[in-house]
Design a protein around this motif. Structure first.
Motif, PDB file in Angstrom:
ATOM      1  N   LEU A 246       0.798  -1.240   0.117  1.00  0.00           N
ATOM      2  CA  LEU A 246      -0.006   0.064  -0.150  1.00  0.00           C
ATOM      3  C   LEU A 246       0.994   1.187   0.091  1.00  0.00           C
ATOM      4  CD1 LEU A 246      -2.644  -0.878   2.522  1.00  0.00           C
ATOM      5  CD2 LEU A 246      -2.834  -1.343   0.113  1.00  0.00           C
ATOM      6  N   ASP A 247       0.379   2.183  -0.544  1.00  0.00           N
ATOM      7  CA  ASP A 247       1.171   3.469  -0.648  1.00  0.00           C
ATOM      8  C   ASP A 247       0.478   4.473   0.422  1.00  0.00           C
ATOM      9  OD1 ASP A 247       2.947   3.250  -2.751  1.00  0.00           O
ATOM     10  OD2 ASP A 247       1.394   3.609  -4.273  1.00  0.00           O
ATOM     11  N   CYS A 248       1.341   4.943   1.296  1.00  0.00           N
ATOM     12  CA  CYS A 248       0.905   5.716   2.561  1.00  0.00           C
ATOM     13  C   CYS A 248       1.480   6.903   2.243  1.00  0.00           C
ATOM     14  CB  CYS A 248       1.567   4.801   3.859  1.00  0.00           C
ATOM     15  SG  CYS A 248       0.847   3.292   3.880  1.00  0.00           S
ATOM     16  N   ALA A 249       0.837   7.955   2.787  1.00  0.00           N
ATOM     17  CA  ALA A 249       0.712   9.551   2.646  1.00  0.00           C
ATOM     18  C   ALA A 249       0.816   9.953   4.152  1.00  0.00           C
ATOM     19  CB  ALA A 249       0.255  10.367   1.816  1.00  0.00           C
ATOM     20  N   PHE A 250       1.549  10.589   4.844  1.00  0.00           N
ATOM     21  CA  PHE A 250       1.520  10.778   6.304  1.00  0.00           C
ATOM     22  C   PHE A 250       0.564  12.026   6.473  1.00  0.00           C
ATOM     23  CE2 PHE A 250       2.967  13.730   9.664  1.00  0.00           C
ATOM     24  CZ  PHE A 250       2.729  13.034  10.677  1.00  0.00           C
ATOM     25  N   LEU A 251      -0.372  12.077   7.048  1.00  0.00           N
ATOM     26  CA  LEU A 251      -1.447  13.118   7.663  1.00  0.00           C
ATOM     27  C   LEU A 251      -1.113  13.839   8.621  1.00  0.00           C
ATOM     28  CD1 LEU A 251      -4.821  11.454   6.588  1.00  0.00           C
ATOM     29  CD2 LEU A 251      -3.547  12.922   5.126  1.00  0.00           C
TER      30      LEU A 251
ATOM     31  N   TYR B 127       1.949   6.157  17.126  1.00  0.00           N
ATOM     32  CA  TYR B 127       1.343   6.158  15.896  1.00  0.00           C
ATOM     33  C   TYR B 127       0.749   7.207  15.281  1.00  0.00           C
ATOM     34  CZ  TYR B 127       0.629   1.147  17.636  1.00  0.00           C
ATOM     35  OH  TYR B 127       1.021  -0.043  18.027  1.00  0.00           O
ATOM     36  N   SER B 128       0.442   7.471  13.923  1.00  0.00           N
ATOM     37  CA  SER B 128      -0.030   8.384  13.183  1.00  0.00           C
ATOM     38  C   SER B 128      -1.175   8.111  12.213  1.00  0.00           C
ATOM     39  CB  SER B 128       1.224   9.126  12.458  1.00  0.00           C
ATOM     40  OG  SER B 128       2.255   9.519  13.265  1.00  0.00           O
ATOM     41  N   TYR B 129      -1.681   9.017  11.680  1.00  0.00           N
ATOM     42  CA  TYR B 129      -2.677   8.678  10.679  1.00  0.00           C
ATOM     43  C   TYR B 129      -2.183   8.931   9.208  1.00  0.00           C
ATOM     44  CZ  TYR B 129      -6.888   8.593  13.521  1.00  0.00           C
ATOM     45  OH  TYR B 129      -7.545   8.256  14.674  1.00  0.00           O
ATOM     46  N   TYR B 130      -2.495   8.031   8.087  1.00  0.00           N
ATOM     47  CA  TYR B 130      -1.813   8.041   6.944  1.00  0.00           C
ATOM     48  C   TYR B 130      -3.038   8.029   5.999  1.00  0.00           C
ATOM     49  CZ  TYR B 130       2.747   7.050   8.942  1.00  0.00           C
ATOM     50  OH  TYR B 130       3.825   7.086   9.815  1.00  0.00           O
ATOM     51  N   LEU B 131      -2.757   8.433   4.988  1.00  0.00           N
ATOM     52  CA  LEU B 131      -3.802   8.267   3.688  1.00  0.00           C
ATOM     53  C   LEU B 131      -3.372   7.145   2.939  1.00  0.00           C
ATOM     54  CD1 LEU B 131      -6.454   9.604   2.480  1.00  0.00           C
ATOM     55  CD2 LEU B 131      -5.093  10.890   1.135  1.00  0.00           C
TER      56      LEU B 131
END
Length: 302
Positions: free
Chosen positions: A158-163, A271-275
């Motif tokens: 999966l491609d993950c972009a940091f939000l 942890y963090s949120y990712y798109l």
């Protein structure tokens, strides 16, 4: 000059090979394909015989692609992606444009829903299907276009972009704080703590927060617990106890004064949120529009 006929490779064998290469494990590939591990092994062995080359280095618990296997895996993965895109395009060709989004119950209720009206106003041509669940959905089986996930951003394929990141801080309603004044971590320890249970509970533990703030405690008994985070927030708003707030997710309640920080002890989450989007499928235009919108909305939070 005689032209050599192209080598014909069975699709079942290629499907087994691709899944095994992606998982680096025959058993997990078999589980995904809903066949036995022996069937996967047999298909790959037949493929190796037909190609007259070894595709995997086989270990006791895992397998690894050989150089020949890596070359074949790249080609097969690209081919399956092309096929998947074509099937997706055909299946959606005569359907209304629908963007399938999934995220956690907390993120959906407390952050996305208050903002989604803005997206709908900007893009009324895009229909939205929002799936709120604390379980991780399969992008292929559940036909998900984009997800907002909470974790380390290391989900395979999966491609993950940091939000944005999250910090924890204890909060309660003004009425609860007036009835039960608290000035220290020990005071909070002796108050009524609101607990989270179920799949999302792994994201929040009071014991962890106390340890981070210098108070070692045994397993705490939950006097009042709920199976999703929005219910905890509602309980805190109703003056039922102390909430371990997720900063950047419920800031609107703190900024508005409905919930008040008890002490100055913001503890960063691990942890963090990712798109998240599927690396094995071309991202649809609607998903790209949504992704750009979310990235813009969260820019100041990064």
């Amino acid at each position: 000059m005689t032209r050599t006929a192209p080598l014909q490779l069975p699709l079942n064998a290629l499907a087994c090979f691709e899944a095994a290469g992606r998982h680096a494990n025959f058993t997990r590939a078999a589980k995904e394909l809903r066949v036995t591990q022996a069937a996967v092994s047999k298909q790959i062995k037949a493929l190796e015989v037909q190609l007259n080359t070894q595709l995997f280095l086989r270990g006791n618990r895992a397998v690894a692609l050989t150089e020949s296997g890596k070359r074949l895996f790249e080609g097969v993965s690209a081919g399956m992606k092309t096929i998947g895109d074509a099937v997706e395009d055909i299946s959606r060709a005569n359907q209304p444009t629908e963007l399938v989004i999934t995220t956690t119950v907390a993120m959906a209720s407390l952050w996305l829903m208050p903002h989604i009206a803005s997206f709908r106003a900007e893009h009324p041509e895009i229909s939205i299907k929002l799936i709120a669940t604390d379980a991780l959905l399969d992008f292929n089986q559940d036909r998900v276009d984009v997800a907002i996930r909470y974790g380390h951003g290391d989900w395979p394929h999966l491609d993950c972009a940091f939000l944005f990141g999250v910090h924890f801080l204890p909060v309660c309603s003004p009425s609860y704080l007036a009835a039960f004044p608290m000035h220290s971590v020990e005071d909070i320890r002796n108050s009524r703590l609101l607990y989270l249970e179920g799949p999302a509970a792994r994201y929040q533990e009071w014991e962890w927060w106390f340890a981070c703030n210098g108070v070692e405690v045994e397993k705490l008994d939950a006097e009042l617990s709920f199976n999703n985070y929005p219910l905890l927030v509602q309980a805190a708003l109703a003056g039922q106890g102390v909430l371990l707030a997720w900063g950047n997710v419920i800031d609107q309640y703190i900024e508005g004064g409905a919930l008040v920080p008890i002490i100055d002890a913001q503890t960063p989450s691990n942890y963090s949120y990712y798109l998240v989007t599927n690396r094995r499928r071309t991202v649809r235009p609607e998903a790209r529009i949504f992704k750009n919108w979310v990235m813009q909305r969260t820019r100041d939070m990064r």
